[in-house]
Design a protein around this motif. Structure first.
Motif, short mmCIF file in Angstrom:
data_model
loop_
_atom_site.label_atom_id
_atom_site.label_comp_id
_atom_site.label_asym_id
_atom_site.label_seq_id
_atom_site.Cartn_x
_atom_site.Cartn_y
_atom_site.Cartn_z
N ASP A 44 0.81 -1.22 0.00
CA ASP A 44 0.00 0.00 0.00
C ASP A 44 0.85 1.27 0.00
N MET A 45 2.07 1.17 -0.50
CA MET A 45 2.98 2.30 -0.45
C MET A 45 2.46 3.50 -1.24
N LYS A 46 1.74 3.25 -2.35
CA LYS A 46 1.24 4.34 -3.17
C LYS A 46 -0.20 4.71 -2.84
N GLU A 47 -0.74 4.06 -1.83
CA GLU A 47 -2.12 4.39 -1.43
C GLU A 47 -2.12 5.56 -0.45
N TYR A 95 5.10 5.30 3.32
CA TYR A 95 5.75 4.05 3.67
C TYR A 95 4.73 2.91 3.59
N VAL A 96 5.27 1.72 3.49
CA VAL A 96 4.39 0.55 3.54
C VAL A 96 3.89 0.40 4.97
N ALA A 108 1.66 -5.36 3.23
CA ALA A 108 2.34 -5.97 2.08
C ALA A 108 2.01 -7.46 2.03
N LYS A 109 1.90 -7.97 0.83
CA LYS A 109 1.61 -9.39 0.63
C LYS A 109 2.51 -9.92 -0.48
N VAL A 110 3.10 -11.08 -0.24
CA VAL A 110 3.93 -11.72 -1.26
C VAL A 110 3.02 -12.24 -2.37
N ILE A 111 3.26 -11.79 -3.61
CA ILE A 111 2.44 -12.23 -4.74
C ILE A 111 3.24 -13.09 -5.73
N ARG A 112 4.54 -13.15 -5.52
CA ARG A 112 5.35 -13.95 -6.43
C ARG A 112 6.65 -14.34 -5.75
N ARG A 113 7.04 -15.61 -5.91
CA ARG A 113 8.35 -16.07 -5.46
C ARG A 113 9.09 -16.66 -6.65
#
Length: 327
Positions: A47-50, A56-57, A62-67
């Motif tokens: 949500d850094m750009k929200e 700041y985040v 934050a959520k991991v969407i790709r590994r």
């Protein structure tokens, strides 16, 4: 602490994953000359750009969407492993014979959409089972070998995976000096041919390299997120690039192949008398050529382009001969 010489990689040369990311059981330890430890990377949605009142985040925002996981490895070429890697990046192999076996790899054609995938175990420290981790959904994104200075042929491979990492502390530690692959090859065992009639150029040969590139595209699926769930070759892949350097200058026969746009055959065979690898471009052209000076001789640095030919039903073919019955 572990030293670079304590790093090993365990493969299964006989099996591939039936389903991407499902895994297979690695069985054979190989030494590496470059540690090239696997690295995992995470991609986050946050949500850094929200509009949060600060740039700041947020805590928990934050959520991991790709590994993803990758590693670039170096090793001294042996027939078993190089044939396995070339067969994997090209999606398959045809095997004949009853021992020694002949494994022929060609461009896969339009029916094969991805490399073969497998599992590996990396031991960062052969003295510690706690340093061993298994990685699934592994495939080679590039495979290469170089014939250059006197000594062993050097191989490189860039591996990528689905992002998973599983501790395998119960696995056995490789013994000191264990390298059950064997069948190493050396520069002095090479015979090189280049010309319209496969002329031998071993006496003027200086170096060559061959690199297959898959340019794999990864997809994270809803059913596998955040792990990669599907892979496909990139456009016009897999591709092969061959670079060659010979002693020579403008006006020489080899220079004439480029200047006259002559169609040539390129063939390199490296054998210890029993085990061998061979790369053949039955229909090729010198696409780029540079005259240079290497400090001792004038040399010609060139890049070869392979062209599809009906006889081989491929623009090139790679042949490995060894005691492995199937890949």
């Amino acid at each position: 602490m572990a030293r670079p010489q304590d790093t090993y990689l365990k493969w299964d040369l006989a099996n591939a994953e039936a389903t991407y990311g499902a895994g297979v059981t690695p069985a054979t330890w190989f030494k590496l000359t470059g540690a090239g430890l696997f690295q995992r990377e995470f991609e986050f949605d946050d949500d850094m750009k929200e509009i949060t009142g600060h740039p700041y985040v947020s805590d928990g925002g934050a959520k991991v969407i790709r590994r993803s996981v990758s590693g670039s490895l170096e090793y001294k070429v042996n027939v078993d492993l190089l044939t396995y890697l070339v067969a994997s990046i090209c999606g398959g192999v045809t095997t004949t014979g009853s021992g020694p076996y002949t494994h022929t790899v060609k461009w896969p054609g339009s029916g094969v959409v991805s490399p073969k995938t497998f599992s590996v175990i990396q031991a960062s420290d052969r003295n510690s089972t706690a340093s061993m981790f298994e990685y699934n959904g592994i495939y080679p994104n590039s495979v290469g070998f170089t014939v250059d200075q006197p000594g062993a042929i050097l191989g490189t491979v860039e591996l990528q995976g689905d992002g998973s990492q599983v501790a395998t502390a119960g696995d056995s530690v490789p013994a000191i000096d264990s390298d059950t692959g064997g069948n190493r090859l050396y520069q002095e065992q090479a015979v090189i041919k280049l010309g319209p009639s496969s002329q031998v150029v071993t006496t003027i040969f200086r170096s060559m390299s061959a690199t297959w590139t898959a340019d794999v595209q990864q997809r994270v699926l809803p059913s596998t997120a955040p792990l990669v769930g599907e892979i496909e070759y990139g456009e016009d892949a897999p591709s092969l690039e061959v670079a060659l350097t010979v002693k020579g200058q403008k006006g020489d026969t080899v220079w004439g192949y480029f200047n006259s746009e002559t169609k040539v055959v390129f063939d390199i065979t490296i054998t210890d008398g029993t085990n061998s690898i061979q790369l053949v471009l039955s229909s090729a052209r010198v696409m780029a050529l540079e005259e240079a000076f290497d400090g001792i001789d004038h040399v010609l640095n060139m890049t070869l382009r392979s062209e599809y030919n009906a006889t081989d039903a491929s623009p090139w073919k790679f042949i490995g001969v060894n005691s492995v019955s199937a890949y």
